[in-house]
Design a protein around this motif. Structure first.
Motif, PDB file in Angstrom:
ATOM      1  N   PRO A   1       0.839  -1.213   0.000  1.00 27.98           N
ATOM      2  CA  PRO A   1       0.000   0.000   0.000  1.00 27.98           C
ATOM      3  C   PRO A   1       0.865   1.251   0.000  1.00 27.98           C
ATOM      4  CG  PRO A   1      -0.777  -1.576   1.636  1.00 27.98           C
ATOM      5  CD  PRO A   1       0.525  -2.121   1.112  1.00 27.98           C
ATOM      6  N   LEU A   2       0.390   2.261  -0.683  1.00 25.74           N
ATOM      7  CA  LEU A   2       1.122   3.525  -0.775  1.00 25.74           C
ATOM      8  C   LEU A   2       1.285   4.131   0.620  1.00 25.74           C
ATOM      9  CD1 LEU A   2       2.164   5.569  -2.963  1.00 25.74           C
ATOM     10  CD2 LEU A   2      -0.035   6.706  -2.751  1.00 25.74           C
TER      11      LEU A   2
ATOM     12  N   ARG B   1      -9.605   5.512  -5.072  1.00 28.42           N
ATOM     13  CA  ARG B   1      -8.309   5.218  -4.438  1.00 28.42           C
ATOM     14  C   ARG B   1      -7.163   5.916  -5.180  1.00 28.42           C
ATOM     15  NH1 ARG B   1      -7.623  -1.129  -3.557  1.00 28.42           N
ATOM     16  NH2 ARG B   1      -5.449  -0.548  -3.962  1.00 28.42           N
ATOM     17  N   VAL B   2      -7.276   6.016  -6.492  1.00 25.52           N
ATOM     18  CA  VAL B   2      -6.239   6.714  -7.275  1.00 25.52           C
ATOM     19  C   VAL B   2      -6.284   8.210  -6.972  1.00 25.52           C
ATOM     20  CG1 VAL B   2      -5.497   7.341  -9.610  1.00 25.52           C
ATOM     21  CG2 VAL B   2      -6.205   4.985  -9.106  1.00 25.52           C
ATOM     22  N   ARG B   3      -7.494   8.742  -6.920  1.00 28.06           N
ATOM     23  CA  ARG B   3      -7.608  10.176  -6.644  1.00 28.06           C
ATOM     24  C   ARG B   3      -7.076  10.499  -5.256  1.00 28.06           C
ATOM     25  NH1 ARG B   3     -12.485  11.930  -6.254  1.00 28.06           N
ATOM     26  NH2 ARG B   3     -13.837  10.120  -6.579  1.00 28.06           N
TER      27      ARG B   3
ATOM     28  N   GLN C   1       9.068  -0.014  -7.314  1.00 27.54           N
ATOM     29  CA  GLN C   1       7.862  -0.844  -7.213  1.00 27.54           C
ATOM     30  C   GLN C   1       6.937  -0.614  -8.404  1.00 27.54           C
ATOM     31  OE1 GLN C   1       6.030  -0.350  -3.311  1.00 27.54           O
ATOM     32  NE2 GLN C   1       8.083  -0.232  -2.443  1.00 27.54           N
ATOM     33  N   THR C   2       6.899   0.614  -8.868  1.00 30.67           N
ATOM     34  CA  THR C   2       6.076   0.909 -10.040  1.00 30.67           C
ATOM     35  C   THR C   2       6.591   0.144 -11.257  1.00 30.67           C
ATOM     36  OG1 THR C   2       5.614   3.100  -9.152  1.00 30.67           O
ATOM     37  CG2 THR C   2       5.179   2.777 -11.496  1.00 30.67           C
ATOM     38  N   MET C   3       7.908   0.069 -11.403  1.00 26.15           N
ATOM     39  CA  MET C   3       8.483  -0.700 -12.516  1.00 26.15           C
ATOM     40  C   MET C   3       8.051  -2.167 -12.438  1.00 26.15           C
ATOM     41  SD  MET C   3      12.357   0.898 -12.770  1.00 26.15           S
ATOM     42  CE  MET C   3      12.879   0.104 -14.304  1.00 26.15           C
ATOM     43  N   GLY C   4       8.061  -2.711 -11.222  1.00 22.91           N
ATOM     44  CA  GLY C   4       7.652  -4.105 -11.046  1.00 22.91           C
ATOM     45  C   GLY C   4       6.195  -4.310 -11.444  1.00 22.91           C
TER      46      GLY C   4
ATOM     47  N   LEU D   1      -2.027   0.872 -10.883  1.00 21.81           N
ATOM     48  CA  LEU D   1      -1.455  -0.434 -11.228  1.00 21.81           C
ATOM     49  C   LEU D   1      -1.771  -1.452 -10.132  1.00 21.81           C
ATOM     50  CD1 LEU D   1       2.016   0.751 -12.596  1.00 21.81           C
ATOM     51  CD2 LEU D   1       0.110  -0.155 -13.946  1.00 21.81           C
ATOM     52  N   ARG D   2      -1.713  -1.007  -8.893  1.00 19.85           N
ATOM     53  CA  ARG D   2      -2.065  -1.911  -7.783  1.00 19.85           C
ATOM     54  C   ARG D   2      -3.500  -2.402  -7.938  1.00 19.85           C
ATOM     55  NH1 ARG D   2      -2.296   0.105  -2.357  1.00 19.85           N
ATOM     56  NH2 ARG D   2      -2.393  -2.083  -1.782  1.00 19.85           N
TER      57      ARG D   2
END
Lengths: 419, 419
Positions: free
Chosen positions: A6-7, B25-27, B48-51, B278-279
Motif C-alpha cells: 500500500p502507498l 483510491r487513485v484520486r 515498485q512501479t516498474m515491477g 497499477l495496484r
C-alpha cells in the motif's frame, strides 16, 4: 502475481530547490473527479488558467499555457518550435542549467555559441551584448535563476538590446517565477518558461510558458497538422515542420484556443492542481509573496551565518529562492544530508559538476518557504553538524533567525500604525 | 488583480475512449504530500512501479517505466530514441493513430513508408509481411487498438516475422493495455507504449513504456550526457545523439536505474496515481479485468443493437474497449452528444477525419467500465434519440443489457457450484 505494498508517504520537510511542498488546497484540487478534455467545464478551466498565468507571468501575451511535462519539456517545446537547422543561438552559461539549454538547443539542430563565467558569478550585461554583436544570433537563451549555483542574472538591459536589434530573448525562469519578481513584458522577454514544482508550489509535471507575437510569427510559418485530422494531405507542411509533434507549439496553441485541435489529452488532475496553485498566488498577491520569500530567505541566511557557516557565490546576485552554503571541510556533505533526512525528515540538496560535494543548497520556495520550516531546518542542521563534530557556534542560529522575524513584525506593525 | 473562481468540478459519467473516470483510491493517492525525487521513499516507489508495470505489460523486460507526458510523449520518446536520419520505417495505418505514428516518425527524420486500409478494417498479416519483405525497414510501428475506428490489429504473426528477420516491432497499445490482453513478450513486441488515461484509469499525463535488449542496444549506442553533469565534455556524443533531451531513453533509463541520473524531476503526484492504479489492476487480476471489460462491452452492444442502431466496422476485429455506432442519418451527432452532456452529465465521443460526423464512439475503459455506467448511458441515449425524433425500438435497450448481465451471473454461479 506480486503482492503490492500500500502507498505510504512519510512526512517530509522539503527544503530543496524543488520539488517542494504544496499547499493542501492544491493536493485537494488534484483529488477531484475527471472531466473530459473537451467538456465545456474543462475548457473553461483551461481558459481561466491562461488568465491566471498571464497575471503570474506579468505579461499581456495572449499565449500563456502549460506544456504537459516537467520544466525541461517546456524549454524543449519553446526551443524546438523556434530553432531550425543551423540557426545561430547564443547561450551564456553561469551554471548547470545553461549547459542544459545548450544541450537542448544543439539537439534541436542549432549552431550554438556559448559564453561561460565562473560558477557563483553572473554576466555583466556588456559582456553579453558584445557577444550578441559579434555572433548576431537568431535568439539568445538564458537562465534567469540557476539553482545549481544559486545566482540570478539581471535581464532587462539584455532584453532591451535584443528588442532593438531584432534578436529573440528566451528565458528559463523555472526557479524564479512565483518566488521573486519576473517581469516578462517589462524586461522585453519574448518567450519564457517556468515549472510547476518550484515557486509555483504545484507537483512536478507541467511547464507553463508564454510567448509574444514575434515568436508566434515564426511558429505559424512552421505550422503543420497531422494527416489523420485533415481531409487534404497537402496541408502537411513537410519543409519547415517542427521536429517534434508533442512539443509543436503551433499545434499546442490551437489546442489552447477555441479551435481545440485534438492534439494530446490534457493532464486533467495536474491542470486542477496548477489552477489552484495559481489562484493561491493571486490571492496572496505577487508583492506579498515576494516579500514572504525575502523574509524567510533573510532569516535562513542570518541563521546559517550565525552558526559560523559561509555562503557560496557573489552575494550581489544571490538567487533569493536558493541559498548555497559552503560545506565545512571536516565533514561529508552527503552524510549530513542523509542524517537530516533520516533523523528529521528534512531534505536539503547537494549540487552538480564542479560544485558537487562542495556546497549544500537550501531552497525557500512556495509553500515550503515558511517560518516553521526555516526554524526547523536551522535547528536540525545545527544538531547534525554538532553530532558530526563540526565546530560551530551553538544556539546562535535560531536566535538570529527569530530576531529577523521579530524585526519584521515590528516594522510591519509600525507601518500599520502609520497608515 | 483578477478575481479567480473556486474550482468546481461537475459530476460526469465519462464513456469516451479517454480520459476516463478513475477509482477514488487513485484520486486519494494523488492527494498525498510531496516527496523529493531522490528520497529513498520515492525511489522505492519508482522501483515498485516498474515491477507492477512489468506485470501489467506482461513482460520480463527490465525497462518498464513511465515517460512524464501524455501518451504521445511516450510514443515520441520511443521513436526518436530509435530513429536516426533516413532510417526506413514501415507504418501500416488503419485509422487516425497510424497517421499520428507516421507524423511523429517523419518528424524524427525517418524515411517512412505507409500502407493503408479502409477505416473500419484491419490488415491481413500477409499484407504487412509482404510489405516488410519489400521495404526491409529498421522498424515497423503499429497501433494495436485504434480508437478512431474501434478496430484491433492482431500482432503475434507480425511479431514472429519481425523477430526472425531482424526488424524491430514497436506497438502503440495506448487503447488496449489494462482493458484487453496485450502480451508484450509472447507477441514478440520489442517496444510498447501505453497511456494512463484509458484502461489504466489514471489521469492523463504519463505514458508507461517498455522495451527489450534489442532496443536498449541501439539506445546505448546513442547515449550522451549533458555537459553540466560531467567533468569531461568529450563524453558528449554529438554524432549519434538522440534529437531530444526530454525524450532521450538512454538518459531516462539512467534516471530509472540505481544511477539516478539527474534528468527531469519525476511528476510526484502522477506517480502516486499510477502506482495506485497499477495496484488496483494487479489486485483485480488481469484475467478478471479483461472479463469485466468484455461483459460490459457485450451488454452495451446488446443494448445498442436492441435499440435498432447499427455498429460501425468489421465485427471480427472490434476493439473490445471502444464501440463505434453509426449515427442515424436523420440526426445531428454532435447535437445528441451535447444533449447527453447537458441533460445527463454523460460524455461520449465523436471521431476524426473521414468518420467525423459519421459515428459515435463509446468507450468501456477502466473504472468507467461498470454496469451502472452502461445502463445509465443506454437509457440516456435512448431518451435523447426519442427527443430528437429518431425512430428506435423503445424500452428494449435496457432489457437486452440486463439480460446479458443476468446470463453472466447465472453462468458464474453455475461455475461456482461445479467447483
Amino acid at each position: 502475481m506480486s503482492i503490492s505494498i500500500p502507498l505510504h508517504i512519510p512526512a517530509r520537510t522539503i527544503m530543496t530547490p524543488g520539488p517542494v511542498e504544496v499547499d493542501p488546497r492544491v493536493r485537494h484540487a488534484m483529488s477531484h473527479t475527471i472531466l473530459g478534455q473537451f467538456d465545456p467545464a474543462f475548457t473553461d478551466l483551461m481558459n481561466q488558467t491562461m488568465g491566471l498565468l498571464r497575471e503570474v507571468l506579468q505579461t499581456k501575451n495572449h499565449w500563456a499555457f502549460p506544456v504537459d511535462g516537467t520544466s525541461r519539456a517546456g524549454i524543449e517545446a519553446m526551443l524546438c518550435s523556434l530553432i531550425e537547422e543551423d540557426d545561430k543561438v547564443l547561450i551564456p552559461c553561469f551554471g548547470r542549467f545553461g549547459y542544459l539549454l545548450k544541450e537542448i538547443a544543439e539537439r534541436c539542430g542549432a549552431d550554438v555559441s556559448t559564453i561561460e563565467c565562473e560558477w557563483g558569478k553572473v554576466f555583466e550585461p556588456d559582456t553579453i551584448m558584445d557577444e550578441l554583436k559579434k555572433i548576431k544570433p537568431k535568439l539568445i537563451v538564458m537562465v534567469h535563476g540557476d539553482t545549481s549555483t544559486g545566482r540570478m542574472q539581471p535581464l532587462k538591459e539584455i532584453g532591451q538590446y535584443c528588442r532593438q536589434n531584432d534578436i529573440l530573448l528566451v528565458v528559463d525562469a523555472v526557479a524564479t517565477v512565483g518566488g521573486t519578481d519576473v517581469k516578462t513584458d517589462d524586461w522585453f522577454i519574448d518567450g519564457l518558461i517556468t515549472g510547476t514544482q518550484k515557486c509555483l508550489s504545484v507537483p512536478s509535471g507541467m511547464a507553463p510558458l508564454t510567448y509574444n507575437n514575434r515568436i508566434e510569427k515564426i511558429i505559424l510559418e512552421r505550422k503543420s497538422i497531422e494527416q489523420g485530422l485533415i481531409s487534404d494531405p497537402s496541408q502537411v507542411n513537410k519543409k519547415k515542420r517542427i521536429r517534434s509533434n508533442y512539443f509543436d507549439l503551433s499545434q499546442l496553441q490551437d489546442y489552447w484556443s477555441p479551435a481545440r485541435l485534438n492534439h494530446h489529452t490534457e493532464a486533467t488532475s495536474m491542470l486542477y492542481g496548477l489552477y489552484e496553485g495559481l489562484r493561491l498566488i493571486v490571492e496572496e498577491g505577487l508583492e506579498n509573496r515576494f516579500k514572504r520569500h525575502q523574509l524567510n530567505e533573510k532569516a535562513l541566511v542570518a541563521g546559517i551565518k550565525a552558526m559560523g557557516l559561509s555562503l557560496f557565490g557573489d552575494p550581489q546576485y544571490k538567487l533569493p529562492t536558493v541559498t548555497c552554503i559552503n560545506i565545512p571541510e571536516e565533514v561529508n556533505g552527503d552524510q549530513v544530508r542523509s542524517q537530516l533526512l533520516e533523523e528529521f525528515g528534512i531534505e536539503i540538496a547537494s549540487s552538480f559538476g564542479p560544485l558537487s560535494g562542495k556546497i549544500w543548497r537550501i531552497g525557500t520556495m512556495g509553500y515550503s518557504c515558511q517560518k516553521r520550516n526555516i526554524l526547523f531546518t536551522l535547528s536540525a542542521l545545527e544538531a547534525i553538524l554538532i553530532q558530526e563534530g563540526v565546530r560551530i557556534y551553538r544556539g546562535e542560529a535560531l536566535q538570529a533567525a527569530l530576531s529577523v522575524y521579530k524585526k519584521d513584525q515590528e516594522s510591519e506593525s509600525l507601518k500599520k500604525n502609520i497608515t
